[in-house]
Design an enzyme around this catalytic site. Structure first.
Site, short mmCIF file in Angstrom:
data_model
loop_
_atom_site.label_atom_id
_atom_site.label_comp_id
_atom_site.label_asym_id
_atom_site.label_seq_id
_atom_site.Cartn_x
_atom_site.Cartn_y
_atom_site.Cartn_z
N ASP A 158 28.60 4.97 5.37
CA ASP A 158 29.51 4.61 6.46
C ASP A 158 30.61 5.66 6.61
O ASP A 158 30.91 6.11 7.72
CB ASP A 158 30.13 3.22 6.17
CG ASP A 158 31.20 2.86 7.16
OD1 ASP A 158 30.84 2.48 8.29
OD2 ASP A 158 32.39 2.96 6.83
N LYS A 214 31.47 8.52 9.83
CA LYS A 214 32.80 8.78 10.41
C LYS A 214 33.19 10.25 10.21
O LYS A 214 33.82 10.87 11.08
CB LYS A 214 33.82 7.84 9.77
CG LYS A 214 33.53 6.38 10.12
CD LYS A 214 34.24 5.40 9.18
CE LYS A 214 33.94 3.96 9.55
NZ LYS A 214 34.40 3.01 8.53
N GLY A 247 38.80 2.10 12.45
CA GLY A 247 39.20 0.85 13.11
C GLY A 247 40.31 0.98 14.12
O GLY A 247 40.17 1.68 15.13
N THR A 270 31.66 -10.53 15.64
CA THR A 270 33.08 -10.55 15.26
C THR A 270 33.92 -9.68 16.19
O THR A 270 34.93 -10.13 16.75
CB THR A 270 33.23 -10.06 13.81
OG1 THR A 270 32.38 -10.87 12.99
CG2 THR A 270 34.65 -10.17 13.33
N VAL A 277 35.75 5.19 14.28
CA VAL A 277 36.35 5.80 13.09
C VAL A 277 37.68 5.12 12.79
O VAL A 277 38.56 5.07 13.65
CB VAL A 277 36.58 7.32 13.29
CG1 VAL A 277 37.22 7.92 12.04
CG2 VAL A 277 35.27 8.03 13.60
#
Lengths: 430, 430
Positions: free
Chosen positions: A199, A203, A132, A13, A130
């Site tokens: 997740d 970050k 996006g 993606t 981190v």
């Protein structure tokens, strides 16, 4: 104008998004940055699936080594911590700068990768790892460079924030919303990485390293997810003026850093509490700048591609200006070198007990708290007797240490009047 | 580690903040950026007033030329558009890079200054000129470099936002809150630059230039301030689900850019509507990243110093890396070169009329709008007859052009049933 050949490894993606970004916007990038990004190679084992981007003839390959060999900049978008690490180290050893979005790999093996990059004299950038599309790493590393950072709060997992927003808005329970999120593609088939907080912890480790000049890794990050969150707790929080968010908390004081990820009550009227759905937000507080907040999409093809392509451009500008490693990926500085143990962490707390509805209940519970020096800021007991004769009792405390609250919890847990495990959450007043 | 001598011209509030930042945090800056900032000179006509910072012996001078001569980087914090311009051009001619927070100067004379900098081959950075401590210029120039920018919305004047927040929260009128803001030091004795929207317009011109690669200057920015805002309008907006903010609006479509600053109704539930008090927020929407928002203190000694010192560090890193003009102050690119005239701008509108309470009023008003092709999205008329027999009528329209709404307004203005000038504001649904 310098032409810079970009080789992408991983045509999933995000890989497709970066390809689309370079193909569609390299003209505007060239006008702004005076470098021409050229998509030289995209390597993936699967080069037949249609990714929705028209890739020029001869760019797709199944040979990652070829992509590395032909590129000026290598973009790692494979994910995971095994083969991705090999590709990155291969590229670095070949003297190629690397851009990656791989938070798990950096959180676990950042030090090794940055040491290799330093030895080889190449750049490794990772803005997309981190939050996006939000340029938070550049902000911490450059925009807020003159600040001593006192606190960072982050809502950095879109899946969790989406689930919490829907639970809150619709009064739906966790399992129902998770199943729906999976159907909509907002949550993975195996959602653990997101909903159990790992997740966000990856970050957190990266932001703490940038803020405090030490690559702490994952180990010192205290992690709790949202899997056990009950609707009742969202409702009590709401009644008390709070929202519940899965919050990354990084704080420093007296030369010690604390790092934790857990469901957290935050006052409804602060900006961070109003970040909903899949959006991310990071609040950074510095001694000069005060409170700042950075908001945007934390995931998704295009937003992540925006950050990856910004990094590619930054590296390309370094190549064009002959200023490689002008700002290294990570510069150890040890502004704070000690980690505060979770026992020593102080917080306000939310406690929910399910107690027998009989005389003396509140007295005995509040006595236990008082004995530990924990003082109560508010208490609710509604007239909502359950079929089993119990009632919920919700207590908010003033600041106490984890050690004291854990010790109180142990005593509360064995009280005969207590009919269920005590629910505990932490409060941040921001 | 390279030592870089910083010469500051202008020892006012911000100058003192920058001096304090360098003196207090040059250790942490050195750890992060590998450059040592040294305060070499601070020039001001007044070097006797206590600014609350202990300046080392021999640093203060009344001679700006000396500060320029001895510095590696010149920081202009004098303000204004006359002597400040001379200092900046003198520094550039002496081959010294410049950092400034002077939005008015850049909005008016940016092209001339940047041309001089290009000719001399030096950096001119200006992060603090827009939205104080928020690193929005770095975000636009670097973090979001791969995006075609479709919209920017900014709340960029702390004084106005403070006044509007207090009017809304307390139901106090403009004049009362302004007087109070002046007493508290949040508004100048002559508040026009802030409340009439010019300060926001300067910042708008700078952001538009960065987003679209052309130094438009101030002239094409449509400006209206908050001076005529009535409490009644804040109340109607609230009732309709909106807040009123002094909003900078930059949009591009079909190769044309529009730039405007005016009181704007924005939906209460969007993040931008929740930016209160003296805080600033800038929303940037790009084709890849989607909506992002950057929030923080837009003014004040320390927040502004944070941005100035970040720029100083960036320039110092360029000097250390031999990458001067790695990213120029402004790179003309003409991504959009035409400016949309205000007549052609489309918007939704808020209209408030004060009309006679008699039959046929709504019919005749709505007929005028219908004749111009303007359709109504909502309408309120409360039973609030004034002593003079008039009632307020509030109309929200769907999207129409400025030309059509102005033409309708001209006809409404001369209607016999209309008893006062029609109030018009624009709506952005964000």
């Amino acid at each position: 104008m310098k032409e810079v050949k970009v080789g992408i490894i991983g045509f999933g993606t995000v890989g497709a998004g970066v390809a689309a970004n370079i193909l569609g916007n390299s003209d505007v990038i060239a006008k702004r940055a005076n470098v021409k990004l050229v998509l030289s190679r995209i390597a993936d084992l699967d080069i037949t699936t249609d990714r929705g981007v028209k890739i020029p003839e001869g760019v797709l390959t199944t040979d990652a080594a070829e992509a590395i060999r032909e590129a000026d900049i290598v973009v790692e978008l494979v994910g995971g911590t095994t083969v991705a690490k090999k590709f990155i180290l291969d590229a670095i050893q070949a003297g190629k700068p690397v851009v990656t979005a791989n938070k798990a790999l950096l959180a676990l093996h950042g030090e090794e990768i940055f040491a290799a990059a330093e030895k080889a004299g190449v750049d490794v950038y990772y803005e997309a790892s981190v939050a996006g599309g939000i340029p938070i790493i550049k902000a911490l590393r450059e925009g807020l460079v003159s600040n001593r950072i006192s606190r960072i709060y982050g809502i950095m997992n879109g899946t969790c924030n989406y689930i919490l927003t829907r639970m809150e808005n619709e009064g739906a329970d966790f399992t129902t919303v998770l199943a729906d999120a999976q159907k909509l593609g907002y949550a993975e088939a195996n959602p653990s990485l997101d909903i159990d907080g790992f997740d966000t912890a990856h970050k957190t480790a990266i932001l703490a390293a940038l803020a405090y000049g030490r690559w702490f890794g994952l180990e010192p990050v205290h992690v709790e997810g949202i899997r056990d969150l009950e609707l009742a707790d969202l409702r009590y929080a709401d009644e008390l003026g709070y929202r519940i968010k899965l919050l990354a908390i990084i704080k420093s004081a007296d030369g010690k850093v604390q790092m934790r990820v857990h469901p957290t009550l935050i006052p409804k009227n602060v900006l961070l509490a109003n970040i909903s759905d899949v959006f991310n937000g990071v609040m950074v507080e510095g001694d000069m700048v005060g409170q700042t907040l950075f908001y945007g999409r934390g995931a998704g093809r295009n937003a992540t591609a925006s950050a990856v392509t910004a990094d590619i451009t930054d590296v390309a500008v370094n190549l064009a200006a002959g200023s490689v490693r002008r700002i290294p990926a990570f510069r150890p500085g040890e502004q704070f070198s000690e980690v505060l143990s979770m026992d020593e962490v102080s917080s306000r707390y939310y406690l929910r007990l399910q107690v027998k509805d009989c005389p003396g209940v509140i007295a005995s519970i509040t006595q236990i708290l008082a004995d530990k020096g924990i003082s109560i800021s508010s208490l609710i007991q509604h007239e909502r007797r359950e079929a089993d004769g119990t009632v919920p009792l919700v207590i908010l405390t003033h600041v106490a240490t984890e050690r004291d609250i854990r010790s109180a919890l142990a005593e509360l847990g064995v009280l005969a009047i207590n009919q269920a495990p005590v629910k505990l959450m932490r409060i941040e007043d921001i």
